[in-house]
Enzyme design. Structure first.
Site, PDB file in Angstrom:
ATOM      1  N   SER A 156      13.404 -18.129   3.308  1.00 38.92           N
ATOM      2  CA  SER A 156      11.810 -17.815   3.019  1.00 38.92           C
ATOM      3  C   SER A 156      10.940 -18.975   2.677  1.00 38.92           C
ATOM      4  O   SER A 156      10.610 -19.079   1.573  1.00 38.92           O
ATOM      5  CB  SER A 156      11.673 -16.826   1.948  1.00 38.92           C
ATOM      6  N   ARG A 171       7.309 -27.230   5.376  1.00 40.43           N
ATOM      7  CA  ARG A 171       7.078 -27.768   4.020  1.00 40.43           C
ATOM      8  C   ARG A 171       7.959 -26.880   3.216  1.00 40.43           C
ATOM      9  O   ARG A 171       8.235 -25.608   3.502  1.00 40.43           O
ATOM     10  CB  ARG A 171       5.741 -27.854   3.735  1.00 40.43           C
ATOM     11  N   ASP A 209      12.091 -12.567   6.344  1.00 43.80           N
ATOM     12  CA  ASP A 209      12.383 -11.261   5.547  1.00 43.80           C
ATOM     13  C   ASP A 209      11.687 -10.042   6.284  1.00 43.80           C
ATOM     14  O   ASP A 209      12.284  -8.852   5.979  1.00 43.80           O
ATOM     15  CB  ASP A 209      12.147 -11.460   4.033  1.00 43.80           C
TER      16      ASP A 209
HETATM   17 MG    MG Z   1      11.591  -9.003  -1.413  1.00 39.87          MG
END
Ligand code: MG
Ligand code: ADP
Length: 503
Positions: A156, A171, A209
């Site tokens: 993530s 980044r 996600d």
């Molecule tokens: Mg979550």
């Protein structure tokens, strides 16, 4: 009563009318199309190289890891092929020094080690045999393909995805800073370390996600209906949906299976309408934005997600306190204060500090329908740091919190409606039994009472959806989305390899 009249006036500033919803949906669809045509648009519309969604019949044992910030999760998922699964997992905090290590190797060696520990403690039976077979020379690839675990990697942080199992780090965020890793393929970094430990594991998929949420919901949803959209309303907000391949006009760099004619697209809708053509923009929104780390960016997210709603409320209440005409949190003019003491706010009360108010107080305010608002008043003491608020104070907080959350939910409805209209999913067969399935995840949609109802109310106002269309939209929570979703994408990747397309 002056206070409640003032609360009512401020609440009205958060109204987002049916006309506003309709305008915003038109703009949303426009920005979706722009994002499919070129790079650098407000909706990034990132192609994910995932070319199909599961239908619940998928089977097998997969590994998934999730590097999202504070913790590293390793899990194995046994898909039973009947929309159910069994999940085994372990979680470990990332040591602080590794978040800012000199080299990427230090972090990824640690991650690989966690995978080894997990396999040894939970899958030893497979582990021994698999290691042996893995080390058996003689196959052209050096692997016996059927004897290795496929792993889905939920990562993530911003990546430039170049294939179903490759992507370079753009980044770091969330306190990580390992310069050596920037620009490198994070899947390759993990694979190298797994190989050094001689683990029978192949990093098969790089997963966002929202895509995980879409996949997990599509697997677990009742019936054989494919899920259209996975949406997150948690700390942030984002959505990934199933797009018709021919509508993705910008160049795709990696290999993918083109036979399905579809590809999952990660919208990155948090930055919808950064130019504020259609989004509401109260004085409170302006203050929040100006004092944020990224002014002018993620404007949609700043009006919808959990990271910001508590702060919007805090800004409103703080300004209300400065208004001497309508005393607030000062029991001078309050009509009743059954705690029998004077309202006190100390200097370091959360109410006085940027980002210190958690959005969960909006849910508390909405849930408390008691005459004395006793629960809400306790939370005002605990979460806002205001001792002995009056009933009238609490009523004002309740009204304003409701206005902020309702606007957020209606804006969430704009995104969902935009995707439904753009994909034409309500059109084809048109019978009431044709369902459009949507998977959602995140504390806001899960815990705010009525969030889904307000989303639906907004969608009913949209031309092309209406009452009849809204009834055909099914929304379900995708539990354990990141683990199950990553496993399912690893499965898709394995199928892709079997068809000879190199991933
Ligand atoms: Mg979550
Ligand atoms: P993440 O998005 O990081 O995976 P969550 O889905 O749990 O995690 O979302 C966390 C966010 O949701 C936080 O911003 C928090 O303030 C907010 N939140 C947590 N509980 C609630 C609640 N009951 N009502 C509204 N917002 C909540």
């Amino acid at each position: 009563m002056a206070l409640l009249a003032e609360a009512k006036r401020i609440s009205a500033l958060f109204e987002f009318s049916d006309d506003d919803v309709r305008n915003a949906v038109v703009e949303f669809v426009t920005e979706m199309n722009e994002g499919l045509e070129k790079n650098g648009t407000t909706l990034s519309q990132i192609p994910t190289f995932v070319t199909g969604v599961p239908n619940g019949t998928e089977k097998g044992l997969y590994l998934a890891v999730d590097l999202g910030g504070t913790n590293f999760r390793v899990c194995s998922i046994q898909l039973h092929g009947d929309t159910t699964f069994t999940l085994t997992q372990s979680k470990v905090a990332i040591p602080k020094e590794l978040m800012v290590a000199e080299t990427a190797k230090e972090l990824f060696a640690f991650l690989a080690k966690q995978v080894e520990l997990f396999l040894k403690s939970h899958h030893e039976e497979h582990f021994e045999g698999r290691v042996e077979r893995h080390q058996t020379p003689g196959t052209p690839t050096g692997y016996e393909e059927e004897s290795i675990f496929r792993l889905g990697f939920t990562f993530s942080f911003p990546v430039h995805q170049t294939g179903i199992n490759s992507g370079t780090l753009i980044r770091w965020t969330k306190g990580f800073d390992i310069q050596d890793a920037v620009g490198k393929d994070v899947c390759a970094l993990l694979q190298e370390e797994l190989d050094l430990l001689k683990l029978p594991v192949k990093v098969s998929a790089l997963v966002n996600d929202t895509v995980g949420t879409l996949m997990a919901r599509s697997y677990t949803a009742p019936g054989k209906t494919d899920t259209l959209l996975g949406a997150i309303f948690g700390t942030g907000t984002n959505g990934a949906y199933v797009e018709t391949m021919s509508k993705i006009k910008k160049p795709l760099e990696g290999a993918y299976d083109s036979t399905t004619g579809q590809m999952v697209v990660n919208t990155e809708w948090g930055s919808f309408d950064n130019g504020l053509k259609v989004l509401p923009n109260t004085i409170y929104d302006q203050i929040l934005d100006k004092e944020s780390v990224n002014p002018g960016i993620q404007m949609f997210e700043k009006r919808i997600s959990g990271m910001f709603l508590g702060e919007i409320l805090r800004i409103v209440l703080d300004i209300m306190m400065g208004n001497s005409k309508n005393p607030f949190f000062t029991d001078k003019d309050s009509s009743s204060n059954d705690f029998g003491s004077t309202t006190v706010i100390d200097d370091n009360a959360p109410l006085k500090q940027q980002w210190a108010v958690d959005s969960s107080i909006l849910s508390v305010a909405q849930s408390d329908n008691s005459v004395g608002l006793r629960t809400l008043r306790q939370f005002i003491e605990k979460d806002l740091g205001v001792q002995a608020p009056s009933l009238e104070d609490a009523q004002a907080v309740k009204d304003i919190a409701h206005a902020i959350a309702k606007r957020a939910a209606r804006l969430a409805g704009v995104a969902v409606a935009g995707i439904i209209l753009h994909t034409g999913r309500l059109d084809p067969k048109g019978g009431p039994e044709d369902i459009v399935d949507i998977g959602v995840d995140g504390s806001l949609v899960e815990f705010y009472p009525g969030f889904e109802d307000y989303m639906r109310e907004a969608m009913r106002a949209v031309d092309g959806i209406g009452h009849a269309g809204e009834k055909r939209i099914r929304i379900g929570i995708a539990k354990d989305g990141s683990g199950v979703g990553a496993a399912l994408i690893a499965l898709v990747a394995a199928k892709l390899e079997a068809t000879g397309i190199t991933a």
